[in-house]
Design a protein around this motif. Structure first.
Motif, short mmCIF file in Angstrom:
data_model
loop_
_atom_site.label_atom_id
_atom_site.label_comp_id
_atom_site.label_asym_id
_atom_site.label_seq_id
_atom_site.Cartn_x
_atom_site.Cartn_y
_atom_site.Cartn_z
N MET A 1 28.11 7.02 30.10
CA MET A 1 28.47 8.09 29.17
C MET A 1 29.54 7.56 28.24
SD MET A 1 29.95 11.90 29.99
CE MET A 1 28.46 12.82 29.84
N GLY A 2 29.33 7.79 26.94
CA GLY A 2 30.28 7.31 25.95
C GLY A 2 31.54 8.17 25.91
N THR A 3 32.55 7.64 25.27
CA THR A 3 33.84 8.32 25.18
C THR A 3 33.71 9.65 24.46
OG1 THR A 3 34.95 6.18 25.14
CG2 THR A 3 36.22 8.08 24.40
N LEU A 6 32.09 12.21 26.62
CA LEU A 6 33.05 12.63 27.66
C LEU A 6 34.07 13.61 27.09
CD1 LEU A 6 33.45 12.01 30.64
CD2 LEU A 6 35.06 10.23 29.97
N VAL A 7 34.53 13.36 25.87
CA VAL A 7 35.47 14.27 25.20
C VAL A 7 34.80 15.62 24.95
CG1 VAL A 7 36.72 14.68 23.04
CG2 VAL A 7 36.89 12.46 24.18
N MET A 13 34.46 22.33 28.85
CA MET A 13 35.15 22.89 30.03
C MET A 13 36.47 23.55 29.65
SD MET A 13 34.15 20.54 33.23
CE MET A 13 34.41 18.92 32.58
N LEU A 14 37.17 23.02 28.66
CA LEU A 14 38.39 23.67 28.18
C LEU A 14 38.06 25.03 27.57
CD1 LEU A 14 41.43 23.50 27.68
CD2 LEU A 14 40.92 22.37 25.52
N LEU A 36 27.41 20.10 34.64
CA LEU A 36 25.98 19.78 34.67
C LEU A 36 25.66 18.71 33.63
CD1 LEU A 36 23.11 20.40 35.72
CD2 LEU A 36 22.97 22.14 33.91
N TRP A 37 26.18 18.88 32.42
CA TRP A 37 25.95 17.92 31.34
C TRP A 37 26.44 16.54 31.76
CZ3 TRP A 37 28.84 18.48 26.02
CH2 TRP A 37 28.45 17.45 25.16
N TRP A 38 27.66 16.49 32.29
CA TRP A 38 28.26 15.22 32.71
C TRP A 38 27.46 14.57 33.84
CZ3 TRP A 38 30.93 14.49 37.48
CH2 TRP A 38 31.53 13.24 37.62
N SER A 39 27.12 15.35 34.84
CA SER A 39 26.41 14.77 35.99
C SER A 39 25.01 14.30 35.61
CB SER A 39 26.36 15.76 37.16
OG SER A 39 25.61 16.89 36.81
N MET A 40 24.35 15.02 34.71
CA MET A 40 23.02 14.60 34.26
C MET A 40 23.11 13.30 33.44
SD MET A 40 20.82 16.82 35.40
CE MET A 40 19.37 16.89 34.39
N SER A 41 24.21 13.09 32.76
CA SER A 41 24.39 11.86 31.98
C SER A 41 24.80 10.69 32.88
CB SER A 41 25.46 12.06 30.90
OG SER A 41 25.04 13.02 29.98
N GLU A 42 25.65 10.97 33.84
CA GLU A 42 26.17 9.92 34.73
C GLU A 42 25.14 9.46 35.75
OE1 GLU A 42 29.26 8.23 34.94
OE2 GLU A 42 29.38 9.03 32.92
N LYS A 43 24.49 10.40 36.41
CA LYS A 43 23.47 10.12 37.43
C LYS A 43 23.99 9.21 38.54
CE LYS A 43 19.79 10.74 34.14
NZ LYS A 43 18.80 10.16 33.29
N THR A 44 25.22 9.50 39.00
CA THR A 44 25.79 8.76 40.12
C THR A 44 26.01 9.71 41.29
OG1 THR A 44 28.06 9.17 39.42
CG2 THR A 44 26.99 7.18 38.54
#
Length: 160
Positions: A1-3, A6-7, A13-14, A36-44
């Motif tokens: 996931m790019g910076t 992530l921002v 979330m903020l 959800l967005w973060w976890s779908m991008s990370e997939k770890t």
């Protein structure tokens, strides 16, 4: 996931945290959507773990948030009519006074309905304070749950 992505997840979330404090904005849903967005991008594995934990915590929060005020309100004898008047007044207040009108309308609706029901200023004001404490407790529970989810996300991002 790019910076930048992530921002953006952090900003969603903020916005969710702010949504907890603003009536009508689905704060916990926005926080969960960011996870959800973060976890779908990370997939770890840690990302999926945070998603599962956030989902469970926010579901428990949803149940607790609705149970706490109901128990406190029943103990005081608040009627459904009072709650309906408060909700209707909040909607009118939202359109009459932008930003803070919903809160002012909600309080005015509670006070007005309780004044009619109880007959006196002192009793109506005491009931209004009790109802506002119950609603405040609900908001606090929701805010703490969202902050815990945000903290878990930050920990996973920093650690990973």
């Amino acid at each position: 996931m790019g910076t930048w992505q992530l921002v953006l997840v952090g900003l969603v979330m903020l916005l969710g945290l702010l949504g907890v404090l603003v009536p009508g904005v689905p704060g916990p849903l926005l926080v969960w959507a960011g996870i959800l967005w973060w976890s779908m991008s990370e997939k770890t594995t840690p990302a999926w773990g945070v998603l599962i934990g956030a989902t469970a915590l926010l579901l428990v929060n949803h149940v607790v948030k609705w149970l706490l005020p109901a128990r406190r309100l029943k103990g005081v004898g608040v009627t459904r009519q009072t709650v309906l008047w408060a909700g209707a007044s909040a909607i009118v207040g939202f359109f009459v006074v932008p930003l803070i009108g919903a809160v002012l309308g909600f309080i005015a609706g509670i006070y007005g309905a309780e004044r009619v029901r109880l007959g006196g200023h002192g009793e109506a004001w005491a009931a209004t304070r009790t109802i506002m404490r119950a609603v405040g407790t609900s908001v606090l529970v929701e805010l703490v749950a969202c902050l815990l989810v945000l903290g878990a996300w930050m920990g996973a991002v920093i650690h990973g």
